[in-house]
Design a protein around this motif. Structure first.
Motif, PDB file in Angstrom:
ATOM      1  N   LEU A 114      11.297  19.375  67.661  1.00 45.09           N
ATOM      2  CA  LEU A 114      12.254  20.072  66.806  1.00 45.09           C
ATOM      3  C   LEU A 114      12.626  19.223  65.596  1.00 45.09           C
ATOM      4  O   LEU A 114      12.824  18.012  65.709  1.00 45.09           O
ATOM      5  CB  LEU A 114      13.519  20.414  67.594  1.00 45.09           C
ATOM      6  CG  LEU A 114      13.340  21.301  68.831  1.00 45.09           C
ATOM      7  CD1 LEU A 114      14.656  21.452  69.571  1.00 45.09           C
ATOM      8  CD2 LEU A 114      12.782  22.668  68.440  1.00 45.09           C
ATOM      9  N   SER A 168      16.209  22.830  64.561  1.00 40.64           N
ATOM     10  CA  SER A 168      16.983  23.482  65.624  1.00 40.64           C
ATOM     11  C   SER A 168      17.581  22.445  66.570  1.00 40.64           C
ATOM     12  O   SER A 168      17.013  21.366  66.752  1.00 40.64           O
ATOM     13  CB  SER A 168      16.086  24.437  66.421  1.00 40.64           C
ATOM     14  OG  SER A 168      15.539  25.427  65.580  1.00 40.64           O
ATOM     15  N   CYS A 228      15.551  23.826  72.379  1.00 42.52           N
ATOM     16  CA  CYS A 228      14.577  24.868  72.694  1.00 42.52           C
ATOM     17  C   CYS A 228      14.299  24.830  74.184  1.00 42.52           C
ATOM     18  O   CYS A 228      14.631  23.856  74.870  1.00 42.52           O
ATOM     19  CB  CYS A 228      13.281  24.706  71.893  1.00 42.52           C
ATOM     20  SG  CYS A 228      12.305  23.253  72.345  1.00 42.52           S
ATOM     21  N   HIS A 277       9.716  26.192  68.365  1.00 36.46           N
ATOM     22  CA  HIS A 277       8.631  25.370  68.889  1.00 36.46           C
ATOM     23  C   HIS A 277       7.617  24.975  67.811  1.00 36.46           C
ATOM     24  O   HIS A 277       6.827  24.049  68.004  1.00 36.46           O
ATOM     25  CB  HIS A 277       7.892  26.115  70.007  1.00 36.46           C
ATOM     26  CG  HIS A 277       8.744  26.425  71.197  1.00 36.46           C
ATOM     27  ND1 HIS A 277       9.440  27.611  71.310  1.00 36.46           N
ATOM     28  CD2 HIS A 277       9.042  25.709  72.312  1.00 36.46           C
ATOM     29  CE1 HIS A 277      10.113  27.604  72.448  1.00 36.46           C
ATOM     30  NE2 HIS A 277       9.887  26.471  73.071  1.00 36.46           N
ATOM     31  N   ALA A 279      19.197  28.681  72.671  1.00 33.07           N
ATOM     32  CA  ALA A 279      17.763  28.418  72.839  1.00 33.07           C
ATOM     33  C   ALA A 279      17.075  29.588  73.537  1.00 33.07           C
ATOM     34  O   ALA A 279      15.944  29.954  73.194  1.00 33.07           O
ATOM     35  CB  ALA A 279      17.554  27.131  73.630  1.00 33.07           C
ATOM     36  N   SER A 288       9.661  30.793  65.633  1.00 31.15           N
ATOM     37  CA  SER A 288       9.999  30.056  66.850  1.00 31.15           C
ATOM     38  C   SER A 288      10.305  28.589  66.537  1.00 31.15           C
ATOM     39  O   SER A 288       9.584  27.941  65.759  1.00 31.15           O
ATOM     40  CB  SER A 288       8.832  30.114  67.840  1.00 31.15           C
ATOM     41  OG  SER A 288       9.048  29.223  68.915  1.00 31.15           O
ATOM     42  N   GLU A 299      14.024  32.225  71.754  1.00 33.12           N
ATOM     43  CA  GLU A 299      12.670  32.465  72.260  1.00 33.12           C
ATOM     44  C   GLU A 299      12.467  33.917  72.692  1.00 33.12           C
ATOM     45  O   GLU A 299      11.431  34.264  73.254  1.00 33.12           O
ATOM     46  CB  GLU A 299      12.362  31.536  73.424  1.00 33.12           C
ATOM     47  CG  GLU A 299      13.114  31.838  74.694  1.00 33.12           C
ATOM     48  CD  GLU A 299      12.395  31.276  75.930  1.00 33.12           C
ATOM     49  OE1 GLU A 299      11.603  30.347  75.780  1.00 33.12           O
ATOM     50  OE2 GLU A 299      12.655  31.803  77.025  1.00 33.12           O
TER      51      GLU A 299
END
Length: 332
Positions: A237, A240, A243, A150, A305, A148, A309
């Protein structure tokens, strides 16, 4: 106010544990446990382990629980057989919540494997100086949790995160809010505030990035419209471009998907899009003057994004069209 998982389940059937226990998600979870071991849904069909069959070493007994000494083959066997059942405990036995929580085991970025061997006590023992919360993430698979976006800032700073991918984990975390005085906090909810784990230089750089990107943030928010609750610059981040996060009190995107997949009505929670100001795609978006191309880039950023997830696109064909159109514009 947002719609938390606990509040939503309470609204569905009064008492939260009872409501979830009768929900399709909970029934499916329990049925899948039985099915995976070739058992019926009747609890009497489940064999009772003993010292000879699982080589366990009993420690001390608390009400209706046997605490295994960690690190033994018996403890691992016990957890593999009954771990998912034990995760229901904090929501169903409030009097013993803390003691049951001490028995729980999780996968974690510390080991970076899907083996559920990390206890909350282990986690607290490894917390960084100045860290005040136990961080976790929920996802529909271990790979989705492990990769992920995150987690990027947490990995960079060496902050451990629990990786939760069992169906029952959403139920568990809606009932287990703290352990040993430390709050449990989802890395995919709310704004990120690492407090003492960030120095003043980092906080200054974040503020400068927010100010510089304010026009772009407003432009993206206008373009995406009802698809998002808000758009903001993030510092969670590192690799990436973007998110999605939900509000602190909102139902998680993973729980929303679980409920809908089980045929249960669930409110649609609008996410907040967070953008990485240092990523090349965001820089490219910031320099785009053509409004149609800007809209394609902005929607592509949001949809990437969403996919990252574990979400599903409402209109995959439009996503492919946008992606192909932007790829065709790249210099050959």
């Amino acid at each position: 106010a947002g719609t938390s998982s606990s509040n939503y389940l309470h609204a569905q059937g009064g008492n939260t544990p009872a409501a979830f226990a009768s929900s399709p998600v909970h029934r499916t979870t329990r049925a899948s446990r039985c099915s995976s071991r070739g058992l019926s849904n009747q609890r009497t069909a489940e064999p009772r382990p003993d010292a000879s069959s699982v080589n366990w070493k009993p420690g001390k007994v608390v009400p209706n629980l046997v605490i295994m000494r960690p690190g033994t083959d018996g403890a691992v066997s016990f957890w593999n057989a009954f771990g998912k059942v034990l995760k229901e405990g904090p929501g169903e036995d409030f009097a013993n919540k803390e003691r049951i929580a001490a028995l729980l085991r999780f996968a974690s970025t510390h080991t970076d494997s899907d083996a559920q061997v990390v206890s909350l006590k282990d986690y607290i023992g490894r917390m960084k100086e100045g860290q005040t919360a136990i961080y976790y993430i929920t996802a529909d698979s271990f790979a989705a949790a492990q990769h992920s976006p995150h987690l990027e800032i947490f990995r960079k700073k060496g902050i451990e995160v629990l990786l939760l991918s069992d169906r029952v984990d959403e139920w568990l975390m809606s009932n287990l809010h703290e352990f040993d005085g430390k709050p449990l906090k989802s890395v995919a909810k709310g704004g990120l505030d690492l407090g003492a784990l960030e120095d003043e230089a980092e906080k200054t750089a974040q503020k400068e990035a927010e100010d510089a990107m304010r026009p772009l943030v407003e432009r993206i928010k206008t373009t995406l419209g009802e698809r998002v609750k808000d758009v903001r610059v993030t510092h969670r981040l590192t690799d990436s471009p973007a998110c999605l996060v939900t509000g602190e009190g909102d139902m998680s995107a993973n729980l929303e998907r679980l409920l809908k997949a089980a045929g249960q009505a669930a409110p649609t929670v609008k996410p907040t899009l967070e953008i990485n100001p240092s990523h090349a795609l965001v820089t490219r978006l910031n320099s785009e003057s053509d409004e149609d191309r800007f809209a394609d880039w902005a929607n592509l950023l949001f949809e990437q994004a969403l996919l990252a997830e574990g979400g599903q696109l409402d209109d995959p064909a439009s996503f492919v069209r946008r992606l192909n159109g932007l790829l065709a514009m790249l210099p050959g």
